[in-house]
Scaffold this active site. Structure first.
Site, PDB file in Angstrom:
ATOM      1  N   ASN A  85      33.867  33.378  32.340  1.00 12.76           N
ATOM      2  CA  ASN A  85      33.652  34.583  32.233  1.00 12.76           C
ATOM      3  C   ASN A  85      34.880  35.185  31.406  1.00 12.76           C
ATOM      4  O   ASN A  85      36.180  34.995  31.943  1.00 12.76           O
ATOM      5  CB  ASN A  85      33.805  35.593  33.530  1.00 12.76           C
ATOM      6  CG  ASN A  85      33.661  36.994  33.355  1.00 12.76           C
ATOM      7  OD1 ASN A  85      34.400  37.573  32.447  1.00 12.76           O
ATOM      8  ND2 ASN A  85      33.112  37.678  34.191  1.00 12.76           N
ATOM      9  N   GLU A 139      30.587  38.540  30.391  1.00 12.33           N
ATOM     10  CA  GLU A 139      31.254  39.625  30.004  1.00 12.33           C
ATOM     11  C   GLU A 139      31.798  39.595  28.657  1.00 12.33           C
ATOM     12  O   GLU A 139      33.116  39.698  28.316  1.00 12.33           O
ATOM     13  CB  GLU A 139      32.445  39.850  30.903  1.00 12.33           C
ATOM     14  CG  GLU A 139      32.133  40.555  32.343  1.00 12.33           C
ATOM     15  CD  GLU A 139      32.979  41.203  32.893  1.00 12.33           C
ATOM     16  OE1 GLU A 139      33.848  40.695  33.842  1.00 12.33           O
ATOM     17  OE2 GLU A 139      33.299  42.367  32.725  1.00 12.33           O
ATOM     18  N   ASP A 186      29.127  33.760  36.262  1.00 12.74           N
ATOM     19  CA  ASP A 186      29.661  34.579  37.319  1.00 12.74           C
ATOM     20  C   ASP A 186      28.730  35.159  38.377  1.00 12.74           C
ATOM     21  O   ASP A 186      28.020  36.061  38.022  1.00 12.74           O
ATOM     22  CB  ASP A 186      30.632  35.594  36.504  1.00 12.74           C
ATOM     23  CG  ASP A 186      31.416  36.490  37.316  1.00 12.74           C
ATOM     24  OD1 ASP A 186      31.102  36.266  38.535  1.00 12.74           O
ATOM     25  OD2 ASP A 186      32.028  37.553  36.946  1.00 12.74           O
ATOM     26  N   ASN A 211      29.451  36.252  41.198  1.00 16.10           N
ATOM     27  CA  ASN A 211      30.116  37.399  41.935  1.00 16.10           C
ATOM     28  C   ASN A 211      29.842  36.975  43.480  1.00 16.10           C
ATOM     29  O   ASN A 211      29.691  37.989  44.103  1.00 16.10           O
ATOM     30  CB  ASN A 211      29.767  38.559  41.570  1.00 16.10           C
ATOM     31  CG  ASN A 211      30.707  39.342  40.440  1.00 16.10           C
ATOM     32  OD1 ASN A 211      31.846  38.962  40.667  1.00 16.10           O
ATOM     33  ND2 ASN A 211      30.407  39.922  39.577  1.00 16.10           N
ATOM     34  N   ASP A 270      32.733  31.742  40.136  1.00 14.24           N
ATOM     35  CA  ASP A 270      31.741  31.088  39.049  1.00 14.24           C
ATOM     36  C   ASP A 270      31.304  29.633  39.275  1.00 14.24           C
ATOM     37  O   ASP A 270      32.056  28.792  39.816  1.00 14.24           O
ATOM     38  CB  ASP A 270      32.702  31.050  37.846  1.00 14.24           C
ATOM     39  CG  ASP A 270      33.492  32.461  37.633  1.00 14.24           C
ATOM     40  OD1 ASP A 270      32.822  33.229  36.621  1.00 14.24           O
ATOM     41  OD2 ASP A 270      34.335  32.746  38.107  1.00 14.24           O
ATOM     42  N   ASP A 314      40.578  36.924  33.450  1.00 12.58           N
ATOM     43  CA  ASP A 314      41.089  36.746  34.978  1.00 12.58           C
ATOM     44  C   ASP A 314      40.083  35.810  35.784  1.00 12.58           C
ATOM     45  O   ASP A 314      40.404  35.452  36.833  1.00 12.58           O
ATOM     46  CB  ASP A 314      40.920  38.052  35.809  1.00 12.58           C
ATOM     47  CG  ASP A 314      39.334  39.049  35.446  1.00 12.58           C
ATOM     48  OD1 ASP A 314      38.749  38.539  34.533  1.00 12.58           O
ATOM     49  OD2 ASP A 314      39.437  40.193  36.062  1.00 12.58           O
ATOM     50  N   HIS A 315      39.116  35.235  34.854  1.00 13.13           N
ATOM     51  CA  HIS A 315      38.238  33.767  35.191  1.00 13.13           C
ATOM     52  C   HIS A 315      38.898  32.766  34.757  1.00 13.13           C
ATOM     53  O   HIS A 315      39.265  32.705  33.534  1.00 13.13           O
ATOM     54  CB  HIS A 315      36.930  34.284  35.158  1.00 13.13           C
ATOM     55  CG  HIS A 315      36.314  35.414  35.788  1.00 13.13           C
ATOM     56  ND1 HIS A 315      35.271  35.149  36.819  1.00 13.13           N
ATOM     57  CD2 HIS A 315      36.324  36.719  35.573  1.00 13.13           C
ATOM     58  CE1 HIS A 315      35.050  36.198  37.409  1.00 13.13           C
ATOM     59  NE2 HIS A 315      35.593  37.397  36.619  1.00 13.13           N
TER      60      HIS A 315
END
Length: 294
Positions: free
Chosen positions: A7, A34, A158, A160, A229, A259-260
């Site tokens: 991501n 994303e 991802d 989530n 992930d 941020d991943h």
DNA sequence: ATGCCATACGTTGTATGA
């Protein structure tokens, strides 16, 4: 063959970092989430220059967006569970609550790969949380309809969802929120029950190995994160997984990281050697925290 | 030490993320 998922939190903003990481890890296939670009604005040339063909499923809005980059072939692309993306929420069918670009599939070499970006859910009991569960229903239904557990199939991205308490920095703090709720975990387990296995867990049993850390409050540096992930593979591929890692190094430094962190696996034979940055210093962070909890 | 929120869209703020 090395397959990765990442991501990137904007393909445009992350292009330089992605180019750096491709040189670092030399993946054959990269699943991206994303991308935050429309199909017209995908930086194809930059990736083609590195030897990758790209397929992308995005929104004009510049939100969400998933892609697959491959240097071992890219065929039979399917987006949005094989259905046209509704152009507006009001036009979405009942099983597509928010008409968002969150799924793309392609055949790369001898593997069918799927890049997914599951909805966030925002808050337990919110319409967004319900939509997240509906989205997982769609994924499971598509899987049952289009695939067999005997396929050479990989679903990465991802999710989530942090599947277990070992996948979050503090279960007590996280319980009551999204990503760990029983319904979300049940949606994840349903995929496992169908015939998929968490490739990272085939090679690792450690706790405190995360793939996402909030940008805020120095949480990355405290290793307060979640493992959300995942690379899920059918048994047929699972027996070919010789290595898997989360590349924590890619979450560091300049230019600004996503941020991943990327999650990788190698099929059949090890790829380029890579120190993922789960250093002894990070181990000490975990030990200090464990002590502090006592 | 790895370092203290970032992205798009669009305009000096708002929505979103997990």
């Amino acid at each position: 063959m090395r397959i990765a998922t990442w991501n990137v939190n904007s393909l445009k903003a992350r292009l330089e970092k992605l180019e750096w990481w491709i040189a670092r890890a030399e993946p054959d296939v990269v699943l991206l989430q994303e991308t935050k670009v429309s199909d017209d604005n995908v930086p194809r040339e930059a990736l083609e220059k590195l030897g990758y063909a790209v397929c992308h499923h995005g929104e004009k809005s510049g939100r969400n967006g998933v892609a697959i980059a491959s240097r071992v072939g890219l065929a039979d692309v399917v987006t949005n569970f094989g259905q046209p993306l509704a152009v507006a929420r009001t036009e979405a069918p009942d099983d597509e609550p928010f008409a968002e670009a969150r799924m793309i599939a392609a055949t790369c070499g001898d593997v069918r790969v799927v890049s997914i970006y599951a909805p966030n859910g925002r808050k337990l009991g919110s319409p967004f949380y319900d939509a997240k569960l509906v989205w997982f229903d769609r994924l499971a239904a598509w899987l049952a309809r289009e695939h067999s557990p005997s396929d050479a199939l990989l679903i990465g991205g991802d999710y989530n969802v942090a599947p277990a308490d070992a996948d979050v920095w503090d279960p007590a703090a996280c319980h009551g929120g999204t990503h760990v709720s029983p319904k979300e975990r049940a949606a994840f387990e349903r995929l496992i029950a169908w015939g998929l296995v968490d490739a990272y867990r085939l090679r690792h049993t450690e706790k405190e190995r995360y793939s996402w850390w909030d940008y805020r409050a120095g949480l990355f540096h405290k290793n307060y994160g979640m493992r959300i992930d995942h690379l899920l593979v059918t048994a047929r591929l699972g027996e070919r997984v010789v290595w898997s890692e989360i590349d924590r190094e890619a979450r560091k430094g300049k230019p600004v990281p996503s941020d991943h962190a990327p999650v990788l696996l190698d099929l059949d034979a090890p790829g380029k050697a890579l120190d993922p940055g789960w250093s002894s210093a990070d181990q000490r962070i975990g030990e200090r925290r464990a002590k502090a909890r006592k």
